[in-house]
Enzyme design. Sequence first.
Site, mmCIF file in Angstrom:
data_model
loop_
_atom_site.group_PDB
_atom_site.id
_atom_site.type_symbol
_atom_site.label_atom_id
_atom_site.label_comp_id
_atom_site.label_asym_id
_atom_site.label_seq_id
_atom_site.Cartn_x
_atom_site.Cartn_y
_atom_site.Cartn_z
ATOM 1 N N ARG A 150 0.836 -1.210 0.000
ATOM 2 C CA ARG A 150 0.000 0.000 0.000
ATOM 3 C C ARG A 150 0.870 1.258 0.000
ATOM 4 O O ARG A 150 1.885 1.317 0.705
ATOM 5 C CB ARG A 150 -0.914 0.020 1.218
ATOM 6 N N ASP A 151 0.447 2.261 -0.775
ATOM 7 C CA ASP A 151 1.124 3.550 -0.772
ATOM 8 C C ASP A 151 0.936 4.201 0.600
ATOM 9 O O ASP A 151 -0.153 4.159 1.176
ATOM 10 C CB ASP A 151 0.555 4.458 -1.880
ATOM 11 N N ILE A 152 1.989 4.818 1.098
ATOM 12 C CA ILE A 152 1.947 5.429 2.435
ATOM 13 C C ILE A 152 1.057 6.675 2.462
ATOM 14 O O ILE A 152 0.535 7.042 3.527
ATOM 15 C CB ILE A 152 3.398 5.743 2.907
ATOM 16 N N VAL A 195 10.234 8.641 -6.345
ATOM 17 C CA VAL A 195 10.986 7.441 -5.943
ATOM 18 C C VAL A 195 11.527 6.792 -7.210
ATOM 19 O O VAL A 195 10.748 6.371 -8.088
ATOM 20 C CB VAL A 195 10.108 6.445 -5.156
ATOM 21 N N HIS A 243 7.791 1.755 -10.406
ATOM 22 C CA HIS A 243 6.588 1.300 -9.707
ATOM 23 C C HIS A 243 5.358 1.684 -10.494
ATOM 24 O O HIS A 243 5.306 2.730 -11.148
ATOM 25 C CB HIS A 243 6.511 1.877 -8.292
HETATM 26 P P1 5GP Z 1 6.075 8.659 -7.663
HETATM 27 O O1 5GP Z 1 5.724 10.108 -7.575
HETATM 28 O O2 5GP Z 1 7.568 8.424 -7.572
HETATM 29 O O3 5GP Z 1 5.446 7.985 -8.843
HETATM 30 O O4 5GP Z 1 5.380 7.982 -6.416
HETATM 31 C C1 5GP Z 1 6.053 7.550 -5.270
HETATM 32 C C2 5GP Z 1 5.001 7.055 -4.309
HETATM 33 O O5 5GP Z 1 5.650 6.350 -3.270
HETATM 34 C C3 5GP Z 1 4.184 8.177 -3.657
HETATM 35 O O6 5GP Z 1 2.797 7.971 -3.948
HETATM 36 C C4 5GP Z 1 4.506 8.046 -2.177
HETATM 37 O O7 5GP Z 1 3.388 8.291 -1.346
HETATM 38 C C5 5GP Z 1 4.991 6.613 -2.063
HETATM 39 N N1 5GP Z 1 5.958 6.399 -1.015
HETATM 40 C C6 5GP Z 1 7.077 7.140 -0.778
HETATM 41 N N2 5GP Z 1 7.757 6.635 0.258
HETATM 42 C C7 5GP Z 1 7.064 5.539 0.683
HETATM 43 C C8 5GP Z 1 7.289 4.595 1.715
HETATM 44 O O8 5GP Z 1 8.242 4.656 2.475
HETATM 45 N N3 5GP Z 1 6.366 3.603 1.843
HETATM 46 C C9 5GP Z 1 5.283 3.502 1.020
HETATM 47 N N4 5GP Z 1 4.436 2.481 1.227
HETATM 48 N N5 5GP Z 1 5.040 4.375 0.032
HETATM 49 C C10 5GP Z 1 5.934 5.388 -0.137
#
Ligand code: 5GP
Length: 114
Positions: free
Chosen positions: A29-31, A96, A100
């Site tokens: 799950r996303d945080i 990140v 993903h």
């Molecule tokens: P991006 O913008 O890179 O596509 O999305 C990165 C996602 O990773 C974001 O929706 C953010 O909330 C999620 N995220 C960042 N750090 C963590 C973490 O430590 N744990 C979890 N479960 N999600 C994370």
Amino acid sequence: MSNCIFCQIILGKSPSHMLYQDERVSAFRDIHPVAPTHVLVVPNQHIASVNDLAREDEALVGYLFTVAHQVARQEGIDGTGYRLIINTGPHSGQVVFHLHLHLIGGQRMRFPMG
Ligand code: 5GP
Ligand code: ZN
């Protein structure tokens, strides 16, 4: 990669709500969920982004979608529908740099976002 948060989650060294994991792919799950269901489906192998995919990763990318569908079914949103998003690079807002797939659903969404 020791400085990658998703690598740490995959290895169980950082906490997460893991929904599915096998030898190739993990889903947790996303945080900071943006909808009732917000799951990240990731390859266990560290690949920074779509820009870093190689020809030999083609089967793995296909498998990410298979797992996303399976998790959507588990979450009960395969019928109502969901969105799969892969951010790539600065204009997309990628923060990140471990590839993903965002699986987002559980509510009606507008398109496009942002
Ligand atoms: P991006 O913008 O890179 O596509 O999305 C990165 C996602 O990773 C974001 O929706 C953010 O909330 C999620 N995220 C960042 N750090 C963590 C973490 O430590 N744990 C979890 N479960 N999600 C994370
Ligand atoms: Zn990583």
